[in-house]
Design a protein around this motif. Structure first.
Motif, PDB file in Angstrom:
ATOM      1  N   LEU B 326       0.851  -1.145  -0.034  1.00 46.53           N
ATOM      2  CA  LEU B 326       0.087  -0.153  -0.006  1.00 46.53           C
ATOM      3  C   LEU B 326       0.838   1.286   0.000  1.00 46.53           C
ATOM      4  O   LEU B 326       0.706   2.293  -0.466  1.00 46.53           O
ATOM      5  N   ARG B 327       1.954   1.182   0.914  1.00 44.06           N
ATOM      6  CA  ARG B 327       2.752   2.187   0.697  1.00 44.06           C
ATOM      7  C   ARG B 327       3.540   2.604  -0.446  1.00 44.06           C
ATOM      8  O   ARG B 327       3.603   3.642  -1.039  1.00 44.06           O
ATOM      9  N   ARG B 330       1.410   4.162  -2.938  1.00 42.19           N
ATOM     10  CA  ARG B 330       1.139   5.604  -2.944  1.00 42.19           C
ATOM     11  C   ARG B 330       2.448   6.422  -3.391  1.00 42.19           C
ATOM     12  O   ARG B 330       2.219   7.418  -3.852  1.00 42.19           O
ATOM     13  N   PHE B 333       1.904   5.774  -7.505  1.00 46.26           N
ATOM     14  CA  PHE B 333       0.879   6.047  -8.088  1.00 46.26           C
ATOM     15  C   PHE B 333       0.142   7.359  -7.184  1.00 46.26           C
ATOM     16  O   PHE B 333      -1.048   8.009  -7.937  1.00 46.26           O
ATOM     17  N   GLN B 334       0.528   7.800  -6.351  1.00 47.60           N
ATOM     18  CA  GLN B 334      -0.146   8.792  -5.474  1.00 47.60           C
ATOM     19  C   GLN B 334      -1.508   8.415  -5.110  1.00 47.60           C
ATOM     20  O   GLN B 334      -2.406   9.303  -4.959  1.00 47.60           O
ATOM     21  N   ILE B 335      -1.704   6.999  -4.932  1.00 47.23           N
ATOM     22  CA  ILE B 335      -3.185   6.522  -4.503  1.00 47.23           C
ATOM     23  C   ILE B 335      -3.152   6.170  -3.080  1.00 47.23           C
ATOM     24  O   ILE B 335      -2.155   5.370  -2.761  1.00 47.23           O
ATOM     25  N   MET B 336      -4.051   6.722  -2.336  1.00 54.81           N
ATOM     26  CA  MET B 336      -4.272   6.330  -1.148  1.00 54.81           C
ATOM     27  C   MET B 336      -5.484   5.319  -1.028  1.00 54.81           C
ATOM     28  O   MET B 336      -6.377   5.770  -1.833  1.00 54.81           O
ATOM     29  N   PHE B 337      -5.516   4.198  -0.238  1.00 53.47           N
ATOM     30  CA  PHE B 337      -6.570   3.568   0.143  1.00 53.47           C
ATOM     31  C   PHE B 337      -7.349   3.816   1.393  1.00 53.47           C
ATOM     32  O   PHE B 337      -6.582   4.365   2.165  1.00 53.47           O
ATOM     33  N   LYS B 338      -8.697   4.118   0.941  1.00 56.12           N
ATOM     34  CA  LYS B 338      -9.519   4.266   2.183  1.00 56.12           C
ATOM     35  C   LYS B 338      -9.728   2.940   2.910  1.00 56.12           C
ATOM     36  O   LYS B 338      -9.949   2.207   2.445  1.00 56.12           O
ATOM     37  N   THR B 358     -10.822   0.871   0.212  1.00 53.72           N
ATOM     38  CA  THR B 358     -11.641   1.596  -1.065  1.00 53.72           C
ATOM     39  C   THR B 358     -10.564   2.365  -1.760  1.00 53.72           C
ATOM     40  O   THR B 358      -9.745   3.126  -0.892  1.00 53.72           O
ATOM     41  N   VAL B 360     -10.111   4.977  -5.361  1.00 57.39           N
ATOM     42  CA  VAL B 360     -10.287   5.499  -6.738  1.00 57.39           C
ATOM     43  C   VAL B 360      -8.991   5.300  -7.764  1.00 57.39           C
ATOM     44  O   VAL B 360      -7.857   5.225  -7.322  1.00 57.39           O
TER      45      VAL B 360
END
Lengths: 1312, 372
Positions: B326-327, B330, B333-338, B358, B360
């Protein structure tokens, strides 16, 4: 209320009235029947021809399917960004005028110079951004990529100009935005007829370019330098109701059309090195899709950059909040154009002016300064908009009245307190930065400025607190200054929590929490992974500082809340930690202990079940401490961990009951926390002073609470948040709530760093699966276990029974009924459906009725669903299903993050389109700032994954049919692809029938060809256009080629033809030895078996190299060669693509020269410029044909043969004729005069004679001719006569024959 | 044009970094690889992994320093095609296959990979597990259809190896977003008990013992015995069991256990192995979620690479590997999961707490695929 029983009306069953009624009813029915033509005349609608019917059916189906588009998930934001209206046209067609008129139409304001984008609120749901597009092709290309609507101005008195068509073609390539033509200068036509004709002509030409029926607007004339109000209003109305279609590139990429630019570079750095790279801050509405922090962006005309920091600001031009009224208030008609001087900032060539209304407010505004007038109006509007923000500003300055009055005199640039309303808080910060030498205010004022932006609601109540805060902020340390300083030393390298909240957020006092509600400013703190030591350490530092600044202000406000210890500690914090970093970082001794306290608390709160703090905080702490040490010693030691976990779990299970309570406690303003935690909180805080990250504890904590993170273990934080500094090894790896393992990147770094890379998740403590209760814990995971209420088979069955209980057995005619209640329902329903007349109501209680109604509705719904399922299923196509699916997804997308704070939401989704964002971009070339011209658009185009790389691109290309020249391979070409404009060297090639890609020297004239370039990776299917030069104005159509990207790597090899030539030097029958083709035997070996050909067409094959001379080889041919033949070998040579990628940096050029970018020159240009002329191949030159005369040898007949020949054929022994001797030559005769006369006479006589003879001859000839004619005539006569006679004779003969025949027949008849 | 990149330290999560780098096009520099170790630098299996990536991609730049402690990786474009790779014996094929599963849908020409080496070992997820869990998971993301196949041609046990696996995957331009929030209920349990170069009776003994435990929950259990012979049996003896629980909603949870490799550790009884494996499956069921614990990162990756739509998935507790993944997501992709926790209800008997993630999607599109 008692209802009186009235006598009911009795319907007549018989008698004249009843008869009449019946008749009327029947008539109506009949009429209805008659109206239906199909029924009345069924034959006319019968099937006449099956074929025809099939055809009509096909046609309707075709039309239906033609309308279908691939359904896409609707990702348009709820509050869309302003629509970009680009006004284009050649110079002097009235672009600025029409923008000015439209702005005046919408906002009733006048704008002077249109520079940069102008954003206005045009309606209740629509905002517009007007951009004027200059005549530069760079600008045209850039703006075509971001335009939603294009107003294409055409000077009707002149007709279309090349720019118009160029722009249209640019649009076609980069996705076609809406285009509306506007004809101006129509008043220059005197004659109505020519006017009409011109209009018609232009309209049709426009239609062929855009689409049939494209809107073309006529602006008939000017009144006082403006277009006619009515016409402008109509145009405005068209714009505000226009619908837009999504364009592929725009919807898949985020982009910002910057409407404000600031230079954040440290002035000192600039002073030292005026050419140093700048840090630039750009503002604008985000469009397209979500943009994430720290992504790569491309600024066309400048280059690629990584966004270092990104935040969203309150909308400077918000839509009206409530939609009650029909039209907009004057207050709501906002205008925002910082580059044009509205919004307080004016950009000039070499300076930025900030308009200070303040002290000059009272002065009447002069006529020639319309901008100021606008500013005035804007002040008003802004105050209403976020009055709160302005208020805070005012209070700030009124408090610091002495300061301002004094410093006003020293530093002239200080803004008055009143103007502050006009400006964006961030802008103010910038200004102040320049002004206040000590920079004291910046931290505080900036903070509260931003805060005030953030919270617009519920602000009034906190006003006093605000002011206090502000004061504190002023006296606070100059934190902001550092940040602005850029290169000024940063804080020590440290891990910054992913969220502004550290894990100590739980240690908040109630008061504080309330106080700080809505004030969190966490968003700016971009989560930075601790485990990844990235290059943006400096950014971290700055972020941190920012945070700390804000925290100070908040902490400063704490004295209000009197919560004893904690507060005191906090009060202490600002002075200590902010003023003196060294002291802090030197640290207190209790640091580790305190940290343990924190972490243990964390753990507990996370593990949710553990409420055990009440009894023994200290004990726990110690325990944890031990654990930590253990872990430090050996992290991978599972046993110990397991023990740990087991302990935890036991606690867990035993304390389950408490958990919910605990949860409540944590979400609620933490009263319990204080009680429990005081003991540990204090040390924690004292030591907290030692660490940077703790400076903003309070703020972070508040942020957390605001985000309403439930007390459930904050996984997010544990995953993304890095909590402790690297130096501190006091970590523990524990299992939290039996849920997952804490794995902080910095803990046990050395061990973890090089640990085994394995994705398997081995359970560390296996439960005892032999025990019954453990087995029971997963009993319901199986189909054999208990089901959920709503899915249980029994319930479902029952429901079904209830719903579909009634059914009629068709065979037996038996009617089964459901439950009694159900029957009643039905009855109810029936009765409802019947007429009002037949009301027979049973008095039921209200609620009961309500219940029944609900039941009925539910039942109806389900029935309908069932019906739909049964009957619509056939109709529901794949298309419908897909659409449905997309619809569902869109709803989910909207709903998922809907009720989340923006600060939080931004982290998950990225920044939404429609937000007004601020992007900080480091390392921008200084020319961007020094040569800044607001008339040129600044676009920040977001780049997708791997779009920042360069590689080979294969594209399909076609030379534009209007471009006058074909393009040469290896000539540099400027391409516009994606967001970028760059120069590259294309190789043109075409695929042969055998799949070979053959290099072309030039692009084909009217055909597509492939092109391969070295350029930025751009998704396939993206269109591009090419121009040869972007400099100035050239004759002809500038767009050289258009095309589309097909593939992104060099998977095809381009080859060019290579002919190797050799000469035979020895020929034996069909074999020849060839030399001159190769140089070594190795080369020959490589080509063994290759096919050869000679100029005369004889085919052959390379056989083997010859030893005697290197490079020579033996070859066989199908026929004998001549020594004069030339042998050649046709082969293919791979070509490499030149790696040139040269971005067009037109925005960096000096003012006034922005359209004069020149890159690499083409070969032709180079030669022209350097005066180099091609030396033609000498062999190709035409030379006079010189033929040597041929000498033939005399025929030599052997004497033997001569003897045998007959005399006739014998070569004659002819003597060569010598020169004629003199005596044999005849002398020339010279006549005497008399002889002369005689001769003349004789000549005359002979002439006369000749003439006579000739005449006689011709006469004779004529006579003879006449005679011949006559003779012929006679002959004809004779022939005619003879023919007649013959005819007569034959007729007679025929008659006789007939007669004879007849008689013979008669005779025969008589005979018989 | 300097592209973006990231720098890391240490050899842990080596595959994650390289895979994400390959997908995003950002370069990666990994420093201090076992720098303080006795045997510093990259090991053979990692080198083999890099070689595999090199085979799958086109234009990749790899620089390793003299000691092997620093790796620079500049990814090229994913090419795919027919790939044959001799995997290093230190790690099983699963180690390499996991990476291929992540990359395969985004290559240019459909991947047809033949991997040779150890198919089942005690460290990495075995090929059987991946076949039983990852392949159905990929189908949720719209990666099904012709050609998604994982075939075990030969089995190879450590230390000798000698197994062969054949993996093919179709190419997709985009990945569908998922909503996997309800795992459903387990309707059947399947499994494979395999044995190579030992008595075929071993497999039957495993099956019996495993059934013994699982029969308490559900009767629909079928454990296939797979005894390979001759050349298909690899070079070393061994046996093992893979169990898969399938739910009504198409979720597959798995557990596996392999015997100790020849000459290492004490020999295992097949009965013990079967029993322990069954318990592991129960543990996995206790953790629950819609995605198997070994496939968490695969699911998260596909969610990240989806369209710009919301994807949801219910997972069991996150493994440390997943958390790190997950890290990394991020970072790249600069994407964080809720991430939300779903606590089990008071008296529910549905295992431990779950995690609802969750996100996007990044709007990723396969840029390698040729436009026709």
């Amino acid at each position: 209320m008692e209802t009186k029983e009235h006598k009911r009306h009795q319907h007549k069953q018989s008698g004249p009235k009843a008869e009449k009624k019946k008749r009327r009813k029947q008539q109506e029915k009949g009429a209805a029947e008659n109206k239906d033509v199909r029924k009345r005349n069924p034959k006319a609608f019968g099937v006449q021809s099956a074929m025809r019917m099939a055809r009509t059916f096909h046609r309707t189906q075709d039309l239906k399917t033609k309308k279908h588009h691939i359904p896409l998930v609707d990702r348009t934001p709820l509050e869309p960004p302003p629509i970009v209206v680009v006004v284009v046209g050649p110079p002097r067609v009235g672009k600025s005028t029409i923008i000015r008129c439209l702005i005046k139409n919408y906002t009733r304001q006048k704008l002077g110079d249109i520079s940069g984008p102008v954003t206005i609120v045009s309606g209740k749901k629509r905002r517009l951004t007007f951009v004027e597009c200059g005549n530069d092709i760079n600008t045209m290309i850039d703006l075509a990529k971001v335009a939603d609507l294009v107003l294409m101005l055409i000077d009707a008195s002149f007709g279309f100009e090349m720019e118009t068509f160029e722009f249209l073609n640019i649009c076609q390539v980069h996705g076609f935005p809406r285009i509306m033509g506007v004809l101006t200068h129509l008043d220059s036509f005197r004659n109505t007829k020519t006017l009409r004709k011109t209009k018609k002509h232009l309209k049709h030409r426009f239609w062929t370019e855009v689409y049939q029926g494209a809107k073309l607007f006529y602006l008939s004339g000017m009144v006082h330098g403006e277009y006619q109000t009515q016409e402008v209003r109509n145009l405005g109305r068209f714009i505000s109701v226009m619908k837009f279609r999504p364009l592929v590139w725009q919807t898949s990429h985020p982009y910002v059309l910057a409407d404000r630019m600031e230079d954040l570079t440290d002035p000192e750095a600039v002073r030292v090195d005026p050419k140093c790279n700048r840090t630039v801050c750009l503002y604008g509405y985000l469009r397209g899709t979500y943009l994430k922090n720290k992504t790569q962006v491309h600024i066309p005309g400048v280059g690629d950059f990584a966004v270092s920091d990104m935040s969203f600001l309150p909308d400077p031009c918000p839509l009206p909040e409530e939609q009650k009224k029909r039209a907009l208030d004057q207050k709501e008609r906002l205008l925002y154009a910082p580059m044009a001087g509205v919004g307080g900032v004016v950009y000039d060539k070499d300076a930025v002016y900030i308009d200070l209304g303040g002290s000059h407010m009272e002065q009447p505004q002069g006529e020639p300064r319309p901008a100021t007038e606008l500013v005035q109006s804007l002040i008003g509007t802004h105050t209403t908009l976020d009055a709160k923000m302005a208020e805070s500003k005012v209070s700030l300055f009124s408090d610091g009245a002495a300061l301002t009055s004094e410093e006003m005199l020293q530093g002239g640039e200080i803004q008055g307190p009143t103007e502050s309303r006009v400006w964006d808080p961030v802008a103010q910060r910038e200004r102040r930065k320049a002004v206040f030498s000590d920079g004291e205010e910046e931290g505080g004022s900036e903070e509260d400025g931003e805060e005030s932006d953030e919270d617009e609601g519920g602000r009034e109540s906190e006003e006093e607190e605000e002011t206090e805060e502000v004061q504190e902020g002023q006296s606070g340390p100059p934190v902001k200054k550092q940040r602005v300083g850029g290169t000024v030393e940063r804080g020590p390298l440290q891990e910054v929590p992913a969220f502004a909240d550290s894990e100590d957020d739980l240690e908040m006092s109630e008061e504080e929490e309330e106080e700080e509600e809505g004030r969190e400013r966490a968003g700016g703190v971009a989560a930075d992974s601790g485990h990844c030591s990235e290059e943006d350490m400096s950014d971290d530092g700055s972020d941190d500082e920012e945070d700390s600044g804000s925290s100070e202000t908040e902490e400063a406000s704490t004295p209000k809340g009197t919560t004893g210890k904690i507060d005191r500690s906090k009060v202490k914090a600002p002075e200590e930690c902010a003023e003196d970093d060294e002291e802090d970082s030197s640290g207190a001794e209790e640091k580790p202990v305190a940290l343990v306290g924190i972490s243990s608390r964390m753990k507990k709160s996370v593990a949710k079940g553990m409420d055990a703090e009440d009894d023994g905080d200290e004990d726990d702490d110690e325990d944890d401490d031990d654990d930590d040490e253990d872990d430090d010693d050996d992290e991978d030691d599972d046993d110990e961990d397991d023990d740990d976990d087991d302990d935890d779990e036991e606690e867990f299970t035993t304390l389950k009951g408490v958990s919910s309570e605990e949860k409540r406690k944590i979400t609620a303003p933490l009263q319990g926390m204080e009680e429990e935690g005081e003991g540990e909180e204090e040390p924690c805080f004292e030591s907290a002073g030692a660490l940077k990250w703790k400076e903003d504890l309070a703020q972070k904590a508040s942020a957390v609470f605001l985000r309403q993170q439930q007390a459930a273990p904050n996984l997010r934080k544990l995953v993304y948040g890095t909590v402790v500094q690297e130096e501190e090894e006091a970590d523990e790896e524990e299992e939290l709530g039996g849920l997952f393992r804490v794995s902080r990147p910095e803990k046990g770094r050395k061990q973890r760093m090089d640990a085994l890379d394995c994705s398997r998740f081995t359970p560390d403590g296996v439960r005892d699966w032999d025990r019954e209760e453990v087995l029971d814990s997963i009993r319901d995971c199986f189909v054999t276990g208990q089901w959920e209420e709503d899915k249980d088979a029994a319930t479902l069955l029952k429901e079904d029974e209830e719903l579909y209980g009634d059914f009629e057995d068709l065979e037996t005619g038996e009617v089964h009924k459901g439950h009694a209640g159900q029957q009643e329902d039905c009855k109810e329903e029936e009765s409802e459906e019947e007429d009002d007349e037949e009301e027979e109501e049973v008095l039921v209680k209200e609620d009961e009725e309500e219940k029944l109604k609900k039941k009925r509705v539910e039942k109806k719904r389900r029935l309908k669903e069932r019906f739909d399922l049964e009957y619509d299923d056939g109709d529901a196509t794949y298309f419908d299903d897909l659409k449905e699916e997309m619809q569902k997804q869109a709803e989910l997308n909207r709903a998922e993050f809907e009720d989340m704070e923006d600060q939080m939401r931004v982290q998950y989704e990225g920044f939404r389109p429609g937000m007004y964002v601020r992007l900080e971009i480091p390392a921008v070339p200084c020319e961007f700032v020094t040569n800044f011209d607001p008339h040129y658009p600044i676009i920040l185009g977001g780049l997708g994954a791997s779009e920042g790389n360069v590689g080979y691109l294969q594209m399909r290309l076609k030379k534009h049919r209007w471009h006058q020249r074909i393009l040469k391979t290896r000539d540099p070409l400027i391409l516009s692809l994606g967001w970028r404009r760059f120069q590259s060297i294309p190789l043109y090639h075409i695929e042969d029938h055998n799949g070979r890609h053959r290099l072309l020297k030039y692009t084909p004239l009217h055909m597509h060809c492939s092109a391969t370039i070295w350029g930025p990776i751009t998704p396939q299917g993206t269109g591009f256009l090419a121009v040869q030069s972007v400099t100035g104005v050239q004759a002809g159509f500038r767009i050289a080629a258009t095309g589309v990207v097909l593939d992104l790597d060099k998977s095809v090899t381009i080859v060019k033809k290579l002919k190797l030539i050799g000469y035979p030097y020895k020929i034996y029958k069909n074999t020849a030895f060839v030399k001159g083709m190769f140089n070594t035997n190795l080369e020959v070996a490589k080509f063994e078996g290759a096919s050869l050909r000679t100029v005369s067409g004889i085919r052959g094959q390379v056989k083997k190299a010859l030893r005697e001379s290197p490079g020579a080889f033996r070859a066989t041919f199908e026929d004998r060669l001549l020594m004069s033949d030339i042998v050649f070998l046709r082969s293919w040579f791979p070509v490499t693509v030149p790696q040139l990628y040269n971005p067009v940096t037109s925005l960096l050029l000096s003012l006034g020269n922005k359209d004069s970018w020149t890159g690499m020159r083409t070969l032709g240009q180079l030669k022209r410029d350097l005066g180099v002329r091609n030396q033609p191949d000498r062999d190709s030159l035409y030379k006079p044909v010189l033929r040597a005369p041929r000498h033939f040898h005399p025929l030599h007949v052997p004497p033997q043969l001569q003897k045998a020949l007959p005399f006739k054929s014998k070569p004659k022994q002819e003597q060569r004729k010598g020169a004629v001797p003199r005596d044999l030559r005849r002398p020339a005769v010279i006549r005497e005069p008399h002889e002369h006369k005689v001769a003349a006479l004789l000549t005359a006589l002979s002439t006369v004679h000749n003439y006579k003879r000739k005449r006689a001859h011709s006469q004779q000839h004529g006579k003879h001719k006449e005679f011949l004619r006559q003779k012929e005539r006679e002959e004809e006569e004779k022939l005619k006569r003879q023919k007649e006679a013959r005819k007569k004779m034959y007729r007679m003969m025929g008659q006789q024959e007939q007669k004879r025949e007849r008689s013979s027949l008669k005779g025969a008849a008589q005979d018989s | 044009m300097a592209s973006q990149g990231l720098t890391y330290e240490g050899c842990n999560f080596f595959r994650q970094r390289l895979i994400l780098s390959t997908l995003t096009g950002k370069w990666v520099k990994i420093k201090n690889i076992r720098s303080s170790d006795d045997n510093p630098g990259l090991q053979d299996f990692e080198a083999s992994f890099i070689r595999l990536l090199d085979k799958v991609t086109n234009g990749t730049r790899i620089e390793i320093n003299q000691t092997g402690t620093v790796l620079f990786y500049q990814p090229g474009l994913l090419y795919g095609g027919t790939v044959e790779h001799d995997c290093n014996m230190q790690r099983s094929v699963g180690y390499y296959l996991e990476a291929l599963l992540m990359l395969a849908p985004f290559v240019k020409s459909p991947l047809r990979a033949t991997l040779m080496g150890v198919t089942n070992d005690q460290r990495d997820p075995s090929v059987d597990t991946l076949k039983a869990t990852s392949i159905p998971l990929m189908k949720h993301f719209g990666l099904d259809g012709e050609g998604l196949e994982l075939k075990i041609a030969k089995r190879g046990m450590p230390p000798g190896g000698g197994g062969e696996v054949f993996f093919t995957c179709p190419v997709r331009r985009t990945v569908r977003p998922i909503q996997l929030t309800d795992p459903g209920k387990i309707k059947r349990i399947r499994g494979t008990a395999y044995s190579v170069r030992v008595s075929p009776q071993m497999a039957n003994r495993i099956v019996d013992s495993a059934r013994n435990i699982l029969n308490k929950f559900i009767p629909d259990i079928y454990i296939h015995t797979d005894h390979m012979k001759g050349t298909n049996a690899g070079k070393s003896p061994g046996f093992g069991l893979t169990l898969v629980a399938e739910t009504t909603n198409g979720t597959f949870l798995s557990a596996e256990l392999v015997s100790n490799p020849q000459g290492q550790g004490s020999p295992m009884l097949p009965e013990d192995l079967g029993r322990n494996c069954a318990k592991l499956l129960l543990e996995e069921i206790y953790r629950g979620g819609c995605v198997d614990s070994t496939n968490q990162s695969l699911a998260l990756l596909y969610m990240t690479l989806g369209q710009q739509d919301v994807s949801k998935a219910l997972l069991g507790p996150l493994s440390s590997y997943t958390i790190e993944f997950l890290r990394h997501i991020r970072d790249f992709f600069q994407i964080m999961f809720k991430i939300e926790t779903q606590m089990p209800e008071e008296d529910s008997r549905r295992g431990g707490s779950k995690v609802l993630v969750t996100c996007v999607g990044a709007g990723f599109a396969n840029i390698s695929k040729t436009l026709k």
